[in-house]
Design a protein around this motif. Structure first.
Motif, mmCIF file in Angstrom:
data_model
loop_
_atom_site.group_PDB
_atom_site.id
_atom_site.type_symbol
_atom_site.label_atom_id
_atom_site.label_comp_id
_atom_site.label_asym_id
_atom_site.label_seq_id
_atom_site.Cartn_x
_atom_site.Cartn_y
_atom_site.Cartn_z
ATOM 1 N N ALA A 281 -32.211 -18.601 49.755
ATOM 2 C CA ALA A 281 -32.497 -19.463 50.618
ATOM 3 C C ALA A 281 -33.297 -18.968 51.735
ATOM 4 C CB ALA A 281 -31.724 -20.670 50.265
ATOM 5 N N GLU A 282 -32.624 -18.533 52.440
ATOM 6 C CA GLU A 282 -32.409 -17.849 53.802
ATOM 7 C C GLU A 282 -33.404 -17.120 54.282
ATOM 8 O OE1 GLU A 282 -29.919 -15.189 57.167
ATOM 9 O OE2 GLU A 282 -28.615 -16.866 55.512
ATOM 10 N N ILE A 283 -34.052 -16.517 53.495
ATOM 11 C CA ILE A 283 -35.664 -15.578 53.231
ATOM 12 C C ILE A 283 -36.861 -16.039 53.179
ATOM 13 C CG2 ILE A 283 -36.626 -13.876 51.712
ATOM 14 C CD1 ILE A 283 -34.425 -12.187 50.868
ATOM 15 N N ALA A 284 -36.647 -17.449 52.582
ATOM 16 C CA ALA A 284 -37.758 -18.361 52.188
ATOM 17 C C ALA A 284 -37.955 -18.936 54.096
ATOM 18 C CB ALA A 284 -37.269 -19.440 50.874
ATOM 19 N N LEU A 285 -36.675 -19.179 54.337
ATOM 20 C CA LEU A 285 -36.366 -20.544 55.740
ATOM 21 C C LEU A 285 -37.468 -18.966 56.811
ATOM 22 C CD1 LEU A 285 -33.422 -22.444 55.020
ATOM 23 C CD2 LEU A 285 -36.057 -22.908 55.054
ATOM 24 N N ALA A 286 -36.755 -18.057 56.700
ATOM 25 C CA ALA A 286 -37.619 -16.842 57.653
ATOM 26 C C ALA A 286 -38.451 -16.229 57.952
ATOM 27 C CB ALA A 286 -36.158 -15.962 57.277
ATOM 28 N N LEU A 287 -39.278 -16.924 56.437
ATOM 29 C CA LEU A 287 -40.391 -15.936 55.423
ATOM 30 C C LEU A 287 -41.525 -18.069 56.564
ATOM 31 C CD1 LEU A 287 -40.653 -14.462 52.711
ATOM 32 C CD2 LEU A 287 -40.237 -14.105 55.509
ATOM 33 N N GLY A 288 -40.900 -18.962 56.723
ATOM 34 C CA GLY A 288 -41.579 -20.053 56.867
ATOM 35 C C GLY A 288 -41.812 -21.235 56.151
ATOM 36 N N PHE A 289 -41.374 -20.829 54.638
ATOM 37 C CA PHE A 289 -41.328 -21.487 53.622
ATOM 38 C C PHE A 289 -40.384 -22.859 53.930
ATOM 39 C CE2 PHE A 289 -42.906 -17.830 51.885
ATOM 40 C CZ PHE A 289 -43.983 -17.671 50.811
ATOM 41 N N SER A 290 -40.962 -23.763 53.154
ATOM 42 C CA SER A 290 -40.156 -24.937 53.710
ATOM 43 C C SER A 290 -39.159 -25.441 53.068
ATOM 44 C CB SER A 290 -40.868 -26.022 53.256
ATOM 45 O OG SER A 290 -41.245 -26.698 51.710
ATOM 46 N N ASP A 291 -38.741 -24.497 51.590
ATOM 47 C CA ASP A 291 -37.479 -24.120 50.997
ATOM 48 C C ASP A 291 -37.617 -23.801 49.874
ATOM 49 O OD1 ASP A 291 -39.404 -25.462 48.993
ATOM 50 O OD2 ASP A 291 -38.506 -27.585 49.396
ATOM 51 N N GLN A 292 -36.375 -22.718 49.145
ATOM 52 C CA GLN A 292 -36.098 -21.924 48.306
ATOM 53 C C GLN A 292 -37.754 -21.966 47.288
ATOM 54 O OE1 GLN A 292 -32.281 -21.386 47.214
ATOM 55 N NE2 GLN A 292 -32.837 -20.061 45.706
ATOM 56 N N ALA A 293 -37.558 -23.447 47.043
ATOM 57 C CA ALA A 293 -38.522 -23.775 45.228
ATOM 58 C C ALA A 293 -39.501 -23.358 45.972
ATOM 59 C CB ALA A 293 -38.225 -25.002 44.916
ATOM 60 N N HIS A 294 -39.799 -23.648 46.539
ATOM 61 C CA HIS A 294 -41.209 -23.262 47.170
ATOM 62 C C HIS A 294 -41.430 -21.923 47.599
ATOM 63 C CE1 HIS A 294 -45.024 -23.190 50.497
ATOM 64 N NE2 HIS A 294 -45.312 -23.344 49.470
#
Length: 57
Positions: free
Chosen positions: A22-35
């Motif tokens: 989830a933290e990686i997802a946000l750091a990469l600019g995704f809106s959430d982990q699911a995306h």
């Protein structure tokens, strides 16, 4: 590994950090982990967690 298709730094973060997906997802600019998980799965064919395990072992 085709993780770069999900995001160029996805493979790097999964290999070199213990950050939660989830933290990686946000750091990469995704809106959430699911995306991020969907994008990663489409690009690589597996989940980020399974991809991380495969990259490390």
């Amino acid at each position: 590994m085709a993780a770069a298709k999900a995001h160029p730094k996805a493979k790097e973060y999964l290999m070199s950090t213990d950050f939660p997906v989830a933290e990686i997802a946000l750091a990469l600019g995704f809106s959430d982990q699911a995306h991020f998980t969907r994008a990663f799965g489409h690009a690589v064919g597996t989940s980020p967690a399974k991809g991380r395990r495969a990259l490390r072992y």
